[in-house]
Design an enzyme around this catalytic site. Sequence first.
Site, PDB file in Angstrom:
ATOM      1  N   ASP A 215       0.841  -1.192   0.000  1.00 31.26           N
ATOM      2  CA  ASP A 215       0.000   0.000   0.000  1.00 31.26           C
ATOM      3  C   ASP A 215       0.876   1.242   0.000  1.00 31.26           C
ATOM      4  O   ASP A 215       1.955   1.227  -0.605  1.00 31.26           O
ATOM      5  CB  ASP A 215      -0.932  -0.054   1.214  1.00 31.26           C
ATOM      6  CG  ASP A 215      -2.287   0.574   0.955  1.00 31.26           C
ATOM      7  OD1 ASP A 215      -2.327   1.806   0.801  1.00 31.26           O
ATOM      8  OD2 ASP A 215      -3.292  -0.149   0.907  1.00 31.26           O
TER       9      ASP A 215
ATOM     10  N   HIS B 278      -3.547   5.901   3.794  1.00 35.55           N
ATOM     11  CA  HIS B 278      -4.306   4.722   3.390  1.00 35.55           C
ATOM     12  C   HIS B 278      -3.726   3.409   3.920  1.00 35.55           C
ATOM     13  O   HIS B 278      -4.439   2.564   4.468  1.00 35.55           O
ATOM     14  CB  HIS B 278      -4.374   4.696   1.864  1.00 35.55           C
ATOM     15  CG  HIS B 278      -5.327   3.712   1.289  1.00 35.55           C
ATOM     16  ND1 HIS B 278      -4.950   2.443   0.912  1.00 35.55           N
ATOM     17  CD2 HIS B 278      -6.640   3.813   1.010  1.00 35.55           C
ATOM     18  CE1 HIS B 278      -5.995   1.802   0.414  1.00 35.55           C
ATOM     19  NE2 HIS B 278      -7.038   2.611   0.464  1.00 35.55           N
TER      20      HIS B 278
ATOM     21  N   SER C 134     -11.347  -0.945  -0.247  1.00 37.65           N
ATOM     22  CA  SER C 134     -10.037  -0.940   0.415  1.00 37.65           C
ATOM     23  C   SER C 134     -10.156  -1.343   1.872  1.00 37.65           C
ATOM     24  O   SER C 134      -9.259  -1.975   2.429  1.00 37.65           O
ATOM     25  CB  SER C 134      -9.422   0.463   0.360  1.00 37.65           C
ATOM     26  OG  SER C 134      -8.835   0.732  -0.872  1.00 37.65           O
TER      27      SER C 134
END
Length: 676
Positions: free
Chosen positions: A144, A206, A386
Site C-alpha cells: 500500500d 491509506h 479498500s
Amino acid sequence: MALAATAIATGPAHASPAPSASTSPATSAGQQATSASPWIEPQLSERVAAAGKIRVNVVSKTRAGLPDAASSGQVVQQLSRFPVVTLRVDAAGLDRLAKLPGVVSVTEDRPVPPVLAESVPLIGADKTRAAGKTGAGSVVAVLDTGVAVNHPFLKDRVLDEACFSPIDAEYSATSLCPDGTPQQEGPGAADTDQGPCADPALECDHGTHVAGIAVGDGQGVTGAPPAGVAPGAELVAIQVFSKFTSEDLCGVGAAPCVLSFTSAQLAGLEKVLELKDGGVPLVAANLSLGGGQYTAACDADPRKTVIDGLRTAGVATVVAAGNNGYGTAVSAPACVSSAIAVGATTDQDGVAAFSNRGALLDLFAPGVSIVSSVPGGRWASLNGTSMAAPHVAGALAVLSQALPDAPLTQLETALKTTGKSIAYSGLTTPRIQVDSAVLGQAPDPDAWSIPYYENMKDTAIPDHGTVTSSIAVTGLLGSAPATTEVYVDIHHTWRGELKIDLIAPDGKVYPLQANDPNDSADILHETYQVNASASPASGTWKLRVQDVEWVDTGYIDGWWIRLPCFGNWDDGTIPDPGAAESSIILAWINGNAPTRTRVHVEIEHTWRGDLKLDLIAPDGKVYALRAADPKDGTDNIDENYWVNAGASPASGTWRLKVEDLAKGDTGYIEGWTLTL
C-alpha cells in the site's frame, strides 16, 4: 499515452478518501498545509470558544517535544511510550499549540464510539478474539502507501519493511521511499512518518488504515478501537506507490497524488514470496488498489504469475474489488482468478453503493465508515472496498492460527461456506463470518442489527442555493430515537459556506451544522447524533444543504441515517392468570443500553389493571415498567415507558414480561418496541 498506474480503492471513484472530522481534510490548490505547521482539527477553535475548555489529544514529532506541548494546558493523560499527550486547553492554549513547530496535530478528545467496534463484531471477530484466536503466529503483508510503524494501534509488530517506488520523469513520478531511492528495504523503508509521505498533503494515510483493520490492537490505547480482525498477527509493510504531480494522471486540481505502477506491485508481491520462502509465516498479502473494468477473469495480467506462486506457497492475495459501483465487473488485479476479490457491505449487510460486484467477486466484508489508524497517532473513518479487503486478510490470519495444518484452499473455503449470504442482481456472495468459520458459532438468524438507510447518489449543491436528498424509512413503528445517527459525505470547495439540516417525516427541522465562513476545507465527512424523538421514525427523511455564499461549488456524495428502533409484533396470549413473554434479539450493538431506553407496549386486555409489566435485559436485570392496579378497569394498554438500562448490555435477548395477577379477564400482547 496510456499510463499503467492504478489508484487506491477507497470511496467512490471520483471521491477522495473519506476521513472523519478528526482527519486532515483535503485542501484546495494554493491552500495546502505544509508539513512544518501543526494540523489543527477543523472547527476546534469554535468548540473551545463555546465550551471555554475542552480535552485535546496532541501528537508531537518526538517525546522530547511533549513538555513544551504539555505547558499549553492541564495534562489529563500522557502515554508512556508514544509522543501523545491529552490536555485540557482553553483558547489561548489552543493558539499556542498551533504555533509549536514540534507539534504534528491537535484533535478533540471526543467521546464517540469507534465504528471499527461495529464492523469487527459484525463478522464475529470479537468472539474469536475472546476465544484466543487472534492470528498469533501468522503474518499479513500490506502492499500500500506504507505504514506508520510507530502508531499505537500497530505497536511494534511490523516484522519487515520494503519500498518499491519507481521514479519516472515522463510520468511525473518520484519516489516515496524515505531515502528517496526507487527501492529500499529494511527497517524504516515503508514508514510513512519518514521521507515524502510525512507530508500530509500527499495523503499517505491509506496503508496505515488498511493495516489497522487487519491486525490493529487497541488494548491499552486511549481512544482506539478495541482491535482489528487479527490483533495477534504480525505485519509486513510494503510501499508500492509513487508521487505524481501531473494533473493528467491525478485529475484537475488533484495534484500531487499517489499512484501505484503495476511494476511496483510485482516487485512487492515478489518480496512477499521471498519472505515466505525464507520462513516468515505469511498467510495473506493485501492489495487495496486497482483499476479498470473486467467482467471476465483477467488471467493475462502480469501479476497472475506471482499471485499463483504465492498461492502455491500458501499465501492468499486479497484484493479490493474497486469502487466504481459496477454491477457486473471488478477492477484489476481483483479480476485475477487466483486472487480473492473482496467487495464492500454496510453494517446492515446491504451492498455498498460504491462497491464493484458480480460473478468475479469472491467475498464481501464491511467497508462503510470503518474507523482505523492513520499516521500521527490519529484515527479516521474511511469508506471503500479498500477497507473490506483487510477484514478478509485478517480473517485468514485468525483461521491459520485455528487450523495451522490446513492448506490455503481449506481456509478460503471455510470463509466462503460459513459466511452470510448477500443476494443482489440474481447473484449471491458470502459476507465473511469469522466466528462461524473458526468456532462454528453462527449468529442468531432472528437477531436485529441497527436499522440503516442510505442514499449514496450524487446530488449537486447549487451555488448560493439549496438542495435536499431524501431517504425513505419504512417498517419502524413509533417515534424516532433520541440517539438517531446521521452521517454526511459532502465535497465542496469551501465547506464553511454550507448550512446543513435534517428534516424529519413530520417536517420538523433538526440543525446538524451551521455555516462557518472561516472553514475553508474541501471535504465534510461527519457523523451527527440527533434527538429526533419528537418525530416519527418511518417516512421520508431529508438532508437539506444550503450554500449561503457565491463562487464555490460542490455536491452531496451521500448520506445515511441509523435509527436504533426494534420491535416484535407477533401476538402472544397472556394466561389468565399467568405470565407471558415476548422477545427482541439484538446483535452487533456494542456497549450498554442508554440511560433513557424507551419501551412502547400495546396490549389488548379486558381489565388492564390486572397486569404487571417488566422489561428483562440480556444480563437478567429486571426493569419495572408498570405495576398492577386492581382499580384500573380500562381495556387496553398503549403506552411508552422510559427506563435507565445503562447497566445492561445492548446486545442480546430483551424480554417483555406481562403477568396477569387476577383471574377472570383475558387478553394478549399485540406488540412492543424497544428504542435505544
